[in-house]
Design a protein around this motif. Structure first.
Motif, PDB file in Angstrom:
ATOM      1  N   LEU A 113       1.001  -1.262  -0.081  1.00  0.00           N
ATOM      2  CA  LEU A 113      -0.075  -0.086  -0.059  1.00  0.00           C
ATOM      3  C   LEU A 113       0.827   1.189  -0.015  1.00  0.00           C
ATOM      4  O   LEU A 113       0.406   2.235  -0.827  1.00  0.00           O
ATOM      5  N   GLU A 114       1.833   1.221   0.904  1.00  0.00           N
ATOM      6  CA  GLU A 114       2.682   2.624   0.989  1.00  0.00           C
ATOM      7  C   GLU A 114       3.686   2.654  -0.186  1.00  0.00           C
ATOM      8  O   GLU A 114       4.079   3.859  -0.360  1.00  0.00           O
ATOM      9  N   GLY A 115       4.109   1.533  -0.935  1.00  0.00           N
ATOM     10  CA  GLY A 115       5.057   1.786  -1.724  1.00  0.00           C
ATOM     11  C   GLY A 115       4.372   2.533  -2.971  1.00  0.00           C
ATOM     12  O   GLY A 115       4.835   3.084  -3.592  1.00  0.00           O
ATOM     13  N   LEU A 116       2.985   2.018  -3.282  1.00  0.00           N
ATOM     14  CA  LEU A 116       2.353   2.604  -4.260  1.00  0.00           C
ATOM     15  C   LEU A 116       2.097   3.982  -3.934  1.00  0.00           C
ATOM     16  O   LEU A 116       2.020   5.060  -4.723  1.00  0.00           O
TER      17      LEU A 116
ATOM     18  N   LEU B 133      10.934   3.112   0.637  1.00  0.00           N
ATOM     19  CA  LEU B 133      10.053   2.923   1.519  1.00  0.00           C
ATOM     20  C   LEU B 133       9.988   1.384   1.697  1.00  0.00           C
ATOM     21  O   LEU B 133       9.872   0.867   2.921  1.00  0.00           O
ATOM     22  N   GLU B 134      10.067   0.515   0.561  1.00  0.00           N
ATOM     23  CA  GLU B 134      10.178  -0.773   0.810  1.00  0.00           C
ATOM     24  C   GLU B 134      11.341  -1.019   1.532  1.00  0.00           C
ATOM     25  O   GLU B 134      11.232  -2.044   2.373  1.00  0.00           O
ATOM     26  N   ASP B 135      12.331  -0.475   1.585  1.00  0.00           N
ATOM     27  CA  ASP B 135      13.768  -1.003   2.128  1.00  0.00           C
ATOM     28  C   ASP B 135      13.442  -0.786   3.516  1.00  0.00           C
ATOM     29  O   ASP B 135      13.900  -1.636   4.350  1.00  0.00           O
ATOM     30  N   HIS B 136      12.650   0.242   3.971  1.00  0.00           N
ATOM     31  CA  HIS B 136      12.502   0.497   5.246  1.00  0.00           C
ATOM     32  C   HIS B 136      11.481  -0.419   5.986  1.00  0.00           C
ATOM     33  O   HIS B 136      11.845  -0.843   6.955  1.00  0.00           O
ATOM     34  N   LEU B 137      10.499  -0.774   5.407  1.00  0.00           N
ATOM     35  CA  LEU B 137       9.697  -1.715   6.077  1.00  0.00           C
ATOM     36  C   LEU B 137      10.048  -3.006   5.783  1.00  0.00           C
ATOM     37  O   LEU B 137       9.737  -3.994   6.699  1.00  0.00           O
ATOM     38  N   ASP B 138      10.990  -3.589   5.014  1.00  0.00           N
ATOM     39  CA  ASP B 138      11.807  -4.900   5.142  1.00  0.00           C
ATOM     40  C   ASP B 138      12.604  -4.780   6.307  1.00  0.00           C
ATOM     41  O   ASP B 138      12.766  -5.912   7.023  1.00  0.00           O
ATOM     42  N   LEU B 139      13.181  -3.844   6.613  1.00  0.00           N
ATOM     43  CA  LEU B 139      14.143  -3.741   8.190  1.00  0.00           C
ATOM     44  C   LEU B 139      13.087  -3.866   9.191  1.00  0.00           C
ATOM     45  O   LEU B 139      13.308  -4.583  10.078  1.00  0.00           O
ATOM     46  N   VAL B 140      12.094  -3.193   9.101  1.00  0.00           N
ATOM     47  CA  VAL B 140      10.948  -3.339  10.366  1.00  0.00           C
ATOM     48  C   VAL B 140      10.725  -4.795  10.406  1.00  0.00           C
ATOM     49  O   VAL B 140      10.623  -5.520  11.592  1.00  0.00           O
ATOM     50  N   ALA B 141      10.295  -5.298   9.304  1.00  0.00           N
ATOM     51  CA  ALA B 141       9.977  -6.846   9.292  1.00  0.00           C
ATOM     52  C   ALA B 141      11.048  -7.789   9.753  1.00  0.00           C
ATOM     53  O   ALA B 141      10.855  -8.780  10.503  1.00  0.00           O
ATOM     54  N   ARG B 142      12.194  -7.493   9.325  1.00  0.00           N
ATOM     55  CA  ARG B 142      13.387  -8.326   9.783  1.00  0.00           C
ATOM     56  C   ARG B 142      13.533  -8.235  11.331  1.00  0.00           C
ATOM     57  O   ARG B 142      13.788  -9.172  12.116  1.00  0.00           O
ATOM     58  N   THR B 143      13.511  -7.005  11.711  1.00  0.00           N
ATOM     59  CA  THR B 143      13.727  -6.583  13.342  1.00  0.00           C
ATOM     60  C   THR B 143      12.681  -7.378  13.981  1.00  0.00           C
ATOM     61  O   THR B 143      12.688  -7.990  15.039  1.00  0.00           O
ATOM     62  N   LEU B 144      11.328  -7.208  13.497  1.00  0.00           N
ATOM     63  CA  LEU B 144      10.344  -7.861  14.379  1.00  0.00           C
ATOM     64  C   LEU B 144      10.379  -9.353  14.554  1.00  0.00           C
ATOM     65  O   LEU B 144      10.310 -10.033  15.309  1.00  0.00           O
ATOM     66  N   ILE B 145      10.850  -9.890  13.253  1.00  0.00           N
ATOM     67  CA  ILE B 145      11.267 -11.271  13.288  1.00  0.00           C
ATOM     68  C   ILE B 145      12.414 -11.860  14.242  1.00  0.00           C
ATOM     69  O   ILE B 145      12.142 -12.662  15.005  1.00  0.00           O
ATOM     70  N   ALA B 146      13.341 -11.113  14.297  1.00  0.00           N
ATOM     71  CA  ALA B 146      14.509 -11.265  15.177  1.00  0.00           C
ATOM     72  C   ALA B 146      14.019 -11.024  16.519  1.00  0.00           C
ATOM     73  O   ALA B 146      14.598 -11.599  17.447  1.00  0.00           O
ATOM     74  N   GLN B 147      13.395  -9.938  17.026  1.00  0.00           N
ATOM     75  CA  GLN B 147      12.899  -9.914  18.278  1.00  0.00           C
ATOM     76  C   GLN B 147      11.992 -10.883  18.613  1.00  0.00           C
ATOM     77  O   GLN B 147      12.108 -11.490  20.027  1.00  0.00           O
ATOM     78  N   ARG B 148      11.194 -11.544  17.973  1.00  0.00           N
ATOM     79  CA  ARG B 148      10.235 -12.354  18.221  1.00  0.00           C
ATOM     80  C   ARG B 148      11.010 -13.740  18.348  1.00  0.00           C
ATOM     81  O   ARG B 148      10.663 -14.552  19.327  1.00  0.00           O
ATOM     82  N   ARG B 149      12.047 -14.028  17.711  1.00  0.00           N
ATOM     83  CA  ARG B 149      12.825 -15.210  17.784  1.00  0.00           C
ATOM     84  C   ARG B 149      13.694 -15.106  19.163  1.00  0.00           C
ATOM     85  O   ARG B 149      13.861 -16.077  19.940  1.00  0.00           O
ATOM     86  N   ALA B 150      14.103 -13.767  19.478  1.00  0.00           N
ATOM     87  CA  ALA B 150      14.738 -13.565  20.870  1.00  0.00           C
ATOM     88  C   ALA B 150      13.867 -13.768  21.951  1.00  0.00           C
ATOM     89  O   ALA B 150      14.408 -14.632  22.964  1.00  0.00           O
ATOM     90  N   ASP B 151      12.757 -13.480  21.998  1.00  0.00           N
ATOM     91  CA  ASP B 151      11.743 -13.746  22.788  1.00  0.00           C
ATOM     92  C   ASP B 151      11.626 -15.114  23.239  1.00  0.00           C
ATOM     93  O   ASP B 151      11.470 -15.571  24.282  1.00  0.00           O
ATOM     94  N   ASP B 152      11.233 -15.894  21.995  1.00  0.00           N
ATOM     95  CA  ASP B 152      11.172 -17.374  22.188  1.00  0.00           C
ATOM     96  C   ASP B 152      12.443 -18.229  22.700  1.00  0.00           C
ATOM     97  O   ASP B 152      12.085 -18.807  23.619  1.00  0.00           O
ATOM     98  N   HIS B 153      13.443 -17.496  22.285  1.00  0.00           N
ATOM     99  CA  HIS B 153      14.551 -18.070  23.027  1.00  0.00           C
ATOM    100  C   HIS B 153      14.847 -17.783  24.626  1.00  0.00           C
ATOM    101  O   HIS B 153      15.170 -18.920  25.469  1.00  0.00           O
TER     102      HIS B 153
END
Length: 263
Positions: free
Chosen positions: A115-118, A229-249
């Motif tokens: 949505l935001e990319g467009l 903008l897409e690069d920015h949201l990709d970074l947020v997505a990667r960060t979220l996945i890493a934080q979730r993995r750290a919480d699980d660990h």
């Protein structure tokens, strides 16, 4: 002849024919275009009638019609407000369901990226000079907030910046969809935004990305704005996945520790 326009106000004098209908049409347009936001209080009756150049009875008739349509609400003693017209975009049951499943946050960011990319690509061409000034001012505020140890201010400006991009695209469907999505985000239903800004290194990268997005928009380079903008949201997505993995660990580590401590 209608009265001349009044500067510095979104409310303008109304043509004397079919006054109430004309008042409704103007206020509806301001809501649809995002000038009047959900929850925003309208000026008092005398003030608003004067700005629009209509009688108070005509204004009352128009406001009553809009309240019947669910676009305005009256709060006794407080005044007339724009209704939370997007409140039903996500039902309470769906919000609770979304908040319990991490996949929803991933899909949320994927949808926002599309949505935001467009919107960014369109904004580079459709934005007026005032739109670009708004974006630039938000980025300058981000620079000032960046030196604060409290990440909450910068997190709020982040949300404002992304909304301003969609507003600058001048597509009302994208605007109201984005508002519904941001309501979920501001309520903390998907992930903790201030936590993302808690890392100084990550805050630096996010600020640089926002500056890059704004620079591309100021130059009216749609392709570059979309890519940034897409690069920015990709970074947020990667960060979220890493934080979730750290919480699980961390959760597994606590279980191991508890199990070893038991006799």
């Amino acid at each position: 002849m209608p009265a001349p326009p009044i500067p510095d106000t979104p409310f303008q004098p109304i043509d004397p024919t079919r006054l109430a209908d004309a008042v409704v049409a103007q206020i509806e347009a301001l809501i649809l275009q995002g000038v009047l936001r959900p929850g925003e209080r309208l000026p008092g009756e005398r003030d608003l009638a004067g700005r629009m150049g209509v009688s108070r009875p005509s204004l009352r008739e128009a406001l009553a019609a809009m309240q019947a349509d669910g676009l305005l609400v009256t709060r006794p003693g407080d005044g007339v407000f724009v209704a939370q017209v997007l409140g039903s975009a996500f039902s309470p049951a769906l919000v609770r369901l979304i908040s319990r499943h991490p996949q929803a946050a991933d899909d949320y960011l994927t949808f926002r990226k599309d949505l935001e990319g467009l919107a960014a690509e369109r904004a580079a061409l459709a934005a007026g000079e005032t739109d670009l000034q708004v974006l630039d001012r938000i980025v300058q505020s981000m620079r000032h907030a960046h030196v604060s140890p409290d990440p909450q201010i910068e997190a709020e400006l982040d949300a404002d910046f992304h909304m301003a991009i969609v507003e600058a695209s001048h597509n009302v469907m994208a605007l109201h969809m984005m508002r519904a999505l941001q309501d979920l985000l501001r309520q903390g239903m998907l992930f903790n935004r201030p936590r993302i800004f808690a890392s100084p290194e990550l805050r630096d990268r996010i600020l640089d990305q926002h500056i890059a997005i704004n620079d591309a928009l100021q130059m009216r380079d749609g392709a570059a704005a979309r890519a940034a903008l897409e690069d920015h949201l990709d970074l947020v997505a990667r960060t979220l996945i890493a934080q979730r993995r750290a919480d699980d660990h961390a959760a597994v580590a606590r279980l191991r520790l508890r199990n070893r401590a038991e006799p």
